[in-house]
Write an enzyme that holds these catalytic residues in place. Structure first.
Site, PDB file in Angstrom:
ATOM      1  CG  ASP A   1      -8.175  14.800  -8.116  1.00  0.00           C
ATOM      2  OD1 ASP A   1      -7.173  15.509  -8.306  1.00  0.00           O
ATOM      3  OD2 ASP A   1      -9.299  15.274  -7.852  1.00  0.00           O
TER       4      ASP A   1
ATOM      5  CG  ASP B   1     -13.912  14.406  -9.491  1.00  0.00           C
ATOM      6  OD1 ASP B   1     -13.877  15.635  -9.497  1.00  0.00           O
ATOM      7  OD2 ASP B   1     -13.034  13.696  -8.953  1.00  0.00           O
ATOM      8  CB  SER B   2     -10.465  10.461 -11.415  1.00  0.00           C
ATOM      9  OG  SER B   2      -9.646  11.287 -10.635  1.00  0.00           O
TER      10      SER B   2
ATOM     11  CB  THR C   1       3.040   9.489  -7.290  1.00  0.00           C
ATOM     12  OG1 THR C   1       2.162   9.812  -6.224  1.00  0.00           O
ATOM     13  CG2 THR C   1       4.299  10.328  -7.157  1.00  0.00           C
TER      14      THR C   1
ATOM     15  CB  THR D   1     -10.048  18.677 -14.838  1.00  0.00           C
ATOM     16  OG1 THR D   1     -10.221  18.548 -13.437  1.00  0.00           O
ATOM     17  CG2 THR D   1      -9.912  20.145 -15.183  1.00  0.00           C
TER      18      THR D   1
HETATM   19  N1  ASP Z   1     -11.105  16.193  -9.777  1.00  0.00           N
HETATM   20  C1  ASP Z   1     -10.582  15.949 -11.105  1.00  0.00           C
HETATM   21  C2  ASP Z   1     -10.565  14.464 -11.359  1.00  0.00           C
HETATM   22  O1  ASP Z   1      -9.676  13.800 -10.913  1.00  0.00           O
HETATM   23  C3  ASP Z   1      -9.221  16.537 -11.231  1.00  0.00           C
HETATM   24  C4  ASP Z   1      -8.629  16.486 -12.619  1.00  0.00           C
HETATM   25  O2  ASP Z   1      -9.070  15.809 -13.521  1.00  0.00           O
HETATM   26  O3  ASP Z   1      -7.615  17.210 -12.816  1.00  0.00           O
HETATM   27  O4  ASP Z   1     -11.476  13.958 -11.974  1.00  0.00           O
END
Ligand code: ASP
Length: 321
Positions: free
Chosen positions: A86, A53-54, A155, A14
């Protein structure tokens, strides 16, 4: 005086996303331009490993991050890994097992809102993560909100709060307030640095629920799982009906964790977990699910007896300093 040298390793998340008319998507942008002033404290170089995206992270990405740190270790005092929130806790735990006898900080960070947002948390996370990467904390950590936590104890606890992470079994290594506090002794290398490799993907996590048939475990093992992590009740309790036999007959490591956030698994405290213990199950103790799963995947790919490896503290996931 020379400024500390940091390598920013970009992976996505993000922190670099934009979502003008649809879902948030990673875009490559120069995060440093949003952290003006940082150059007065540190010298930064950047490198982009991926921009995802992770939720699309894989063990190959974990090895890519660890390999990058190993390759550039001699040239930088610390590393800041920009990563989606994530699965950051999985990546940080996995990378901590790969970087054996680490001798400098590797700090994962990201944000809940993109760096270009007015109300972003990214700027301060990035600045504080960079400061943590200059401290004498030779660990793989996650910096988020106000804290640097040991990566393999961390976590994700909130999708809403700017303090998105918790470390239920170890206090923060660094607390960022008006002053910088380091309340918890950190780990120190006791031998030569070594880059380790390998994760087994054929593993499974099952969340146990009341009335769940033990045959579910059999089906998962029959389908090829080389180890199963059971997310059990409370102190590691399981139903008695069929479960001890299914564990004993599985022929693969069965690791029992808990659905609770705080406290530790104690196999034998109740009849269900005593039967599971007698059937050969291992305890996840107070490891997070992320640390449990990645340790399982890592050990299955190493040339070690799984039980012996499970009892070993690989990177501070079991012990304090
Ligand atoms: N969906 C995003 C990710 O994990 C969430 C984030 O970065 O806050 O890449």
């Amino acid at each position: 005086m020379n400024k500390p040298r940091l390598l920013f390793v970009h992976t996505g998340g993000t922190i670099v996303m934009k979502g003008d008319a649809g879902p948030l998507q990673p875009v490559l942008q120069d995060v440093l331009s949003y952290a003006r002033g940082l150059e007065e404290l540190v010298e930064v170089e950047g490198l982009s490993l991926c921009n995802i995206d992770s939720s699309d992270m894989t063990p190959e990405h974990w090895e890519g991050i660890a390999g990058t740190v190993a390759k550039h270790r001699g040239d930088f005092d610390g590393f800041v890994i920009l990563h989606g929130t994530d699965t950051m806790a999985y990546s940080a735990a996995a990378v901590s097992y790969l970087l054996h006898q680490l001798d400098r900080p590797v700090v994962f960070t990201g944000s809940q809102r993109p760096i270009a947002d007015l109300r972003t948390d990214a700027r301060l996370n990035l600045v504080h993560a960079s400061i943590c990467a200059t401290l004498d904390v030779p660990e793989v950590g996650i910096y988020f909100g106000d804290h640097l936590f040991r990566g393999n104890r961390t976590t994700k606890v909130s999708v809403q709060s700017y303090n998105a992470y918790g470390s239920p079994s170890l206090p923060a290594l660094v607390e960022m307030g008006v002053d910088v506090a380091m309340p918890t002794p950190c780990r120190r290398p006791t031998g030569r640095f070594q880059l380790r490799r390998g994760f087994e993907r054929d593993v499974a996590v099952l969340t146990v629920f009341p009335g769940m048939p033990a045959d579910t475990l059999r089906r998962v093992v029959d389908a090829g799982a080389r180890a199963v992590v059971l997310s059990a009740f409370g102190a590691g309790n399981l139903p008695l009906d069929g479960w001890p036999d299914a564990i004993a007959e599985s022929g693969v490591p069965i690791i029992i964790g808990t659905q609770c956030l705080h406290g530790a698994v104690e196999l034998g405290r109740y009849a269900g977990s005593k039967a599971a213990l007698d059937a050969g199950a291992l305890s996840a103790g107070n490891l997070t699910q992320e640390a449990t799963l990645t340790k399982t995947m890592f050990l299955l790919a190493q040339d070690v007896d799984f039980r012996d490896g499970w009892a070993m503290d690989l990177a501070g996931e079991l012990n304090g300093a």
